[in-house]
Design a protein around this motif. Structure first.
Motif, PDB file in Angstrom:
ATOM      1  N   ILE A 154      14.045  -1.670   1.490  1.00  0.00           N
ATOM      2  CA  ILE A 154      13.721  -1.511   0.166  1.00  0.00           C
ATOM      3  C   ILE A 154      13.066  -2.249  -0.412  1.00  0.00           C
ATOM      4  CG2 ILE A 154      15.292  -1.704  -2.120  1.00  0.00           C
ATOM      5  CD1 ILE A 154      17.762  -0.824  -0.573  1.00  0.00           C
ATOM      6  N   ARG A 155      12.852  -3.454   0.202  1.00  0.00           N
ATOM      7  CA  ARG A 155      11.970  -4.467  -0.352  1.00  0.00           C
ATOM      8  C   ARG A 155      10.380  -4.130  -0.097  1.00  0.00           C
ATOM      9  NH1 ARG A 155      13.711  -9.530   2.614  1.00  0.00           N
ATOM     10  NH2 ARG A 155      15.661  -9.468   1.863  1.00  0.00           N
ATOM     11  N   ARG A 160       5.334  -2.204  -2.309  1.00  0.00           N
ATOM     12  CA  ARG A 160       4.023  -1.528  -2.263  1.00  0.00           C
ATOM     13  C   ARG A 160       3.932  -0.283  -3.504  1.00  0.00           C
ATOM     14  NH1 ARG A 160       1.843   0.233   2.841  1.00  0.00           N
ATOM     15  NH2 ARG A 160       0.153   1.125   1.329  1.00  0.00           N
ATOM     16  N   LEU A 161       5.133  -0.139  -4.007  1.00  0.00           N
ATOM     17  CA  LEU A 161       5.017   0.917  -4.893  1.00  0.00           C
ATOM     18  C   LEU A 161       3.995   0.571  -6.335  1.00  0.00           C
ATOM     19  CD1 LEU A 161       8.434   2.435  -5.633  1.00  0.00           C
ATOM     20  CD2 LEU A 161       6.490   3.429  -4.614  1.00  0.00           C
ATOM     21  N   PRO A 162       3.902  -0.681  -6.629  1.00  0.00           N
ATOM     22  CA  PRO A 162       3.065  -0.955  -7.970  1.00  0.00           C
ATOM     23  C   PRO A 162       1.562  -0.679  -7.402  1.00  0.00           C
ATOM     24  CG  PRO A 162       4.689  -2.653  -7.720  1.00  0.00           C
ATOM     25  CD  PRO A 162       4.761  -1.582  -6.694  1.00  0.00           C
ATOM     26  N   GLU A 163       1.191  -0.862  -6.256  1.00  0.00           N
ATOM     27  CA  GLU A 163      -0.197  -0.933  -5.714  1.00  0.00           C
ATOM     28  C   GLU A 163      -0.608   0.695  -5.515  1.00  0.00           C
ATOM     29  OE1 GLU A 163      -0.526  -2.054  -1.029  1.00  0.00           O
ATOM     30  OE2 GLU A 163       0.183  -3.741  -2.610  1.00  0.00           O
ATOM     31  N   LEU A 164       0.409   1.269  -5.269  1.00  0.00           N
ATOM     32  CA  LEU A 164       0.034   2.620  -4.828  1.00  0.00           C
ATOM     33  C   LEU A 164       0.088   3.397  -5.890  1.00  0.00           C
ATOM     34  CD1 LEU A 164       2.700   3.199  -1.956  1.00  0.00           C
ATOM     35  CD2 LEU A 164       0.407   3.324  -1.878  1.00  0.00           C
ATOM     36  N   PHE A 165       0.658   3.291  -6.979  1.00  0.00           N
ATOM     37  CA  PHE A 165       0.536   3.969  -8.330  1.00  0.00           C
ATOM     38  C   PHE A 165      -0.335   3.504  -9.403  1.00  0.00           C
ATOM     39  CE2 PHE A 165       4.393   5.467  -6.263  1.00  0.00           C
ATOM     40  CZ  PHE A 165       4.217   6.905  -6.461  1.00  0.00           C
TER      41      PHE A 165
END
Length: 180
Positions: A154-155, A160-165
């Motif tokens: 989960i970590r 990674r989500l903020p940089e991917l979006f």
């Protein structure tokens, strides 16, 4: 009609009651809707009430105790040996009434409202954890189809989500994918 023991077979909408005397003979049996249960037990002389431990048993045990009765819950596997004849609601209620008077019977302790609240919090927390894990795995799967592999955990997904979006960074994800 000297009622000493009552077997209550709980159900969602209609429950069945069997009232027995000191000798264990059925003196009264009745089908009750949920709305009739408390009225029935307030009019009944104080006695021993047996309830099979199930989803609503703790609630009903506390409510029936408020009417002055001694309520004992029995685990279903301890009631089953006392069922006579074909399985039906009245036979189940009679089996509960018979089992509750056995001297060596083990009973389930009725949970207080606070204990049920704590249990509910644990169940809901576990469900949230399960849903979070499932959502993270789903996100990882969708991103893998886009050629982006995120390691398990989960970590790693949260990291990674903020940089991917981020719309300013070109990482191969379309504008439509990032916006939705």
């Amino acid at each position: 009609m000297n009622i000493t023991t009552v077997g209550l077979d709980l159900a969602k909408n209609v429950s069945h009651v069997v009232c027995c005397n000191q000798a264990g003979k059925i003196v009264r049996k009745r089908m009750l809707r949920r709305s009739e249960i408390l009225t029935f037990f307030t009019k009944l002389p104080k006695c021993l009430v047996g309830v099979e431990s199930c989803a609503t048993a703790h609630y009903w045990a506390r409510e029936i105790q408020k009417c002055g009765h001694n309520v004992k819950q029995i685990a279903p596997q301890h009631v089953k040996p006392y069922v006579r004849g074909n399985k039906n609601d009245y036979n189940d209620a009679l089996a509960i009434a018979e089992a509750v008077v056995r001297p060596e019977m083990r009973f389930v302790r009725t949970k207080s409202q606070k204990q049920l609240d704590i249990k509910a919090l644990h169940v809901l927390r576990k469900k949230c954890e399960h849903d979070r894990t499932a959502n993270c795995n789903g996100i990882r799967g969708v991103l893998a189809e886009q050629g982006i592999v995120i390691p398990e955990g989960i970590r790693n997904v949260y990291k990674r989500l903020p940089e991917l979006f981020d719309s300013q960074i070109d990482n191969g994800l379309s504008k439509l994918f990032k916006e939705k």
